[in-house]
Write an enzyme that holds these catalytic residues in place. Structure first.
Site, short mmCIF file in Angstrom:
data_model
loop_
_atom_site.label_atom_id
_atom_site.label_comp_id
_atom_site.label_asym_id
_atom_site.label_seq_id
_atom_site.Cartn_x
_atom_site.Cartn_y
_atom_site.Cartn_z
N ASP A 197 9.40 2.56 -1.15
CA ASP A 197 8.25 3.29 -0.21
C ASP A 197 8.82 3.12 1.21
O ASP A 197 8.38 1.96 1.50
CB ASP A 197 6.71 3.03 -0.42
CG ASP A 197 6.05 3.54 0.27
OD1 ASP A 197 4.50 3.51 0.16
OD2 ASP A 197 6.14 4.24 1.39
N LYS A 218 5.54 9.15 8.26
CA LYS A 218 5.36 8.72 9.98
C LYS A 218 6.52 8.86 10.61
O LYS A 218 6.51 10.06 11.08
CB LYS A 218 5.48 6.89 9.71
CG LYS A 218 3.89 6.59 8.90
CD LYS A 218 4.00 5.12 8.79
CE LYS A 218 2.84 4.56 7.86
NZ LYS A 218 1.58 4.59 8.35
N TYR A 248 0.93 -1.09 0.17
CA TYR A 248 -0.10 -0.02 -0.02
C TYR A 248 0.91 1.26 0.01
O TYR A 248 1.83 1.22 0.68
CB TYR A 248 -0.53 -0.13 1.35
CG TYR A 248 -1.65 1.30 1.50
CD1 TYR A 248 -1.59 2.02 2.50
CD2 TYR A 248 -2.70 1.40 0.82
CE1 TYR A 248 -2.20 3.04 2.71
CE2 TYR A 248 -3.64 2.78 0.83
CZ TYR A 248 -3.32 3.45 1.65
OH TYR A 248 -4.23 4.63 1.90
#
Ligand code: KE4
Length: 428
Positions: free
Chosen positions: A238, A266, A143
Site C-alpha cells: 500500500d 494521494k 491503515y
C-alpha cells in the site's frame, strides 16, 4: 477578536458529524479548534482568521509540488473547460496508466479509482479472487482506508482472528483478517506456518505513515516477500502515502522489494480524487470486465483529476526533485532533534524522502506500541505551541508529516526558530 474558525466549526457541527468530512481534521487527538482553510499557495495556508501557516500536512501527502502550483492549476482549468466527467474512456487515462507503469515497473496493468480506500479494498478483493483464498494479513498501526475487512484491531493473542475496530462491522467480516505487529518477521513466519495455504495476501504500508512515520527493517520486508512467494500468497504494497513520496519509484524502489500488487493514491492525484491499484498482468486479468472479480466506479479515472495528477507527475520527474525534497526534509528532522537536545527535551525525529516523523521518546519507533508509549501529552502541547507560531503540523501523534517542493530554506529556518521557542516552553 472574533474567531472565525470557532464560528465556522460551531456552524459546521450543525450539519456534519463532528463538523468535518474526515475525522482527523477535527483536532480531537490534540484538542482545540480546527483551522478552516480559506486558501493555500506553495508551502503556506491561510485560515478563516487570515492566520498564515507553513503547512506540513499537504493534504496528507498529495500536494508534494506545493499548493496551487501554477502548472497543476492550469492543467485542471484546461481539463474543466472541456468537460468534467464523461463516464467513458479518455486518452488522459491511458497516459496516466502509462506513466504509472513506467515509473513502477512491478505494475504491468493498473486500474484507476477515486480514493485510497477504494484502491486497497479492490486490491484485496482481486487478491482473494485471483488466489481463491480468504485470509488476509495486515499490521497493527497500518491503515489502508476504511473498508470493512480492514477495520480490525490486533487481537489479544498472536494470530487470534481479530475483532472489528469500528462499530457497524460484523465480526464475520473481519474473521479472515489476521493482524500482526509491524517489524516482527517471526510473527509472519508463524502466521504462514499456521495458515499459509489459506492466505490470499499480505497488505502492508512498506513505509508506515499512519502510526507516525515508522520505517521497516529490511528483514521485515524481505521475509514478507519470501513467505508470500513460498506459499502462493500475494504481497500488496500500500503505497498510497509513500508512493512517489519517499522516492520516484516508491518504497518498492528504495527497498528493492517487488510486490505483486501496489496501491497508489494521494500524489498521483496531486490533490484531486485519484487513486489506483495495479500489478502483474496475470493477476489484473482477473478484473472485470475481462475477469470474474467485479470492480467499478462512476468517477474512476476522472479527466480533471487525471489532469492534476499528470501535471504533478511531470513536475516530480524533473532532475533533482527528490534530492532537494529529501534534503529539505532531512534538515527539518535533524534540526528538530538538535533544538530538542539543546532544550533538554527527550525527543527524536526521522525522515525518508519527503516524509518525516517526530516522537517524544528516546528511540525511533519500530511499531505502534512504541508510539503509544511516547509522551503523547508533550506532543499535544508541542503541536499547539507550534500552531500558535504559524507552523501547521499533523494534529495527531499517530500521523506523519509531509514536506513539499515549495518548502524552501526560509520555511525550514522559520520552523526551527518556532521549534526552539516551543521546546524551551516544554522544558519548563
Ligand atoms: P483515502 O481513502 O483516505 O483516499 O486513502 C486511504 C489510505 C490508504 N492507504 C494509506 C497508506 C493511507 O495513508 C490512506 C489515507 N491516509 C490518511 C492519513 N493518515 C488520510 C487522512 C484522512 O483520513 O483524512
Amino acid at each position: 477578536m472574533t474567531d472565525k474558525n470557532a464560528i465556522l466549526f460551531e456552524r459546521a457541527q450543525r450539519t456534519t458529524p463532528g463538523g468535518v468530512n474526515s475525522p482527523v481534521r477535527a483536532f480531537r487527538q490534540v484538542g482545540g479548534t480546527p483551522r478552516f482553510i480559506e486558501r493555500a499557495e506553495g508551502a503556506h495556508m491561510w485560515d478563516a482568521n487570515g492566520g498564515r501557516y507553513i503547512d506540513y500536512i499537504n493534504s496528507w501527502g498529495p500536494t508534494i509540488v506545493g499548493h496551487a502550483h501554477p502548472e497543476v492549476v492550469a492543467a485542471v482549468q484546461a481539463a474543466c473547460a472541456t468537460g468534467l466527467s464523461f463516464g467513458a474512456p479518455t486518452e488522459a487515462e491511458i497516459e496516466m496508466a502509462e506513466e504509472i507503469t513506467r515509473l513502477m515497473p512491478s505494475i504491468e496493468e493498473v486500474r484507476l479509482v477515486s480514493s485510497g480506500t477504494e484502491a486497497s479494498m479492490s486490491a484485496i478483493r482481486l487478491a482473494r479472487g485471483a488466489t481463491g483464498r480468504a485470509k488476509i494479513i495486515k499490521f497493527d498501526g497500518c491503515y489502508h482506508g476504511h473498508a470493512d475487512s480492514l477495520l480490525v484491531k490486533a487481537g489479544s493473542g498472536l494470530l487470534t482472528f481479530n475483532t472489528p475496530s469500528s462499530a457497524g462491522v460484523p465480526k464475520e467480516i473481519t474473521a479472515h483478517t489476521i493482524v500482526l505487529d509491524f517489524n516482527a518477521p517471526d510473527q509472519l513466519e508463524r502466521a504462514f506456518e499456521t495458515h499459509g495455504a489459506a492466505i490470499a495476501c499480505v497488505i502492508v504500508e512498506p513505509v508506515a505513515g499512519n502510526m507516525n512515520l515508522v520505517k521497516p527493517t529490511p528483514e521485515f520486508l524481505s521475509t514478507m516477500r519470501r513467505l508470500c512467494s513460498a506459499h502462493g500468497a500475494l504481497l500488496i504494497f500500500d503505497e498510497v502515502m509513500c508512493g512517489f513520496r519517499v522516492a520516484l519509484g516508491g518504497a518498492q524502489a528504495l527497498y528493492g522489494i517487488t510486490p505483486d500488487l501496489t496501491v497508489l493514491g494521494k500524489v498521483i492525484g496531486g490533490g484531486m480524487p485519484l487513486a489506483a491499484f495495479g500489478g502483474r498482468r496475470e493477476i489484473m486479468q482477473h478484473l472485470s470486465p475481462i475477469g470474474a472479480v467485479y470492480q467499478a466506479g462512476t468517477l474512476s479515472g476522472n479527466p480533471v483529476a487525471v489532469a492534476a495528477g499528470l501535471a504533478t507527475l511531470r513536475i516530480i520527474e524533473r532532475p533533482g526533485f527528490y534530492e532537494n525534497l529529501g534534503s529539505a526534509t532531512a534538515r527539518l528532522a535533524q534540526g528538530l532533534e538538535a533544538e530538542a537536545r539543546a532544550a533538554g527535551v527527550e525527543f527524536c525525529a526521522d525522515s525518508i524522502g519527503g516524509m518525516f516523523g517526530f516522537y517524544f521518546c528516546a528511540n525511533r519507533p519500530l511499531r505502534v506500541a512504541d508510539v503509544a508509549a511516547s509522551d503523547i501529552e508533550r506532543f499535544k502541547r508541542f503541536f499547539h505551541l507550534m500552531l500558535a507560531r504559524g507552523i501547521y503540523l499533523a494534529p495527531s501523534a499517530y500521523e506523519a508529516g509531509f514536506v513539499s517542493a515549495a518548502h524552501d530554506a526560509a520555511c525550514i529556518d522559520e520552523t526551527l526558530v518556532a521549534a526552539r521557542a516551543a521546546f524551551a516552553q516544554l522544558a519548563h
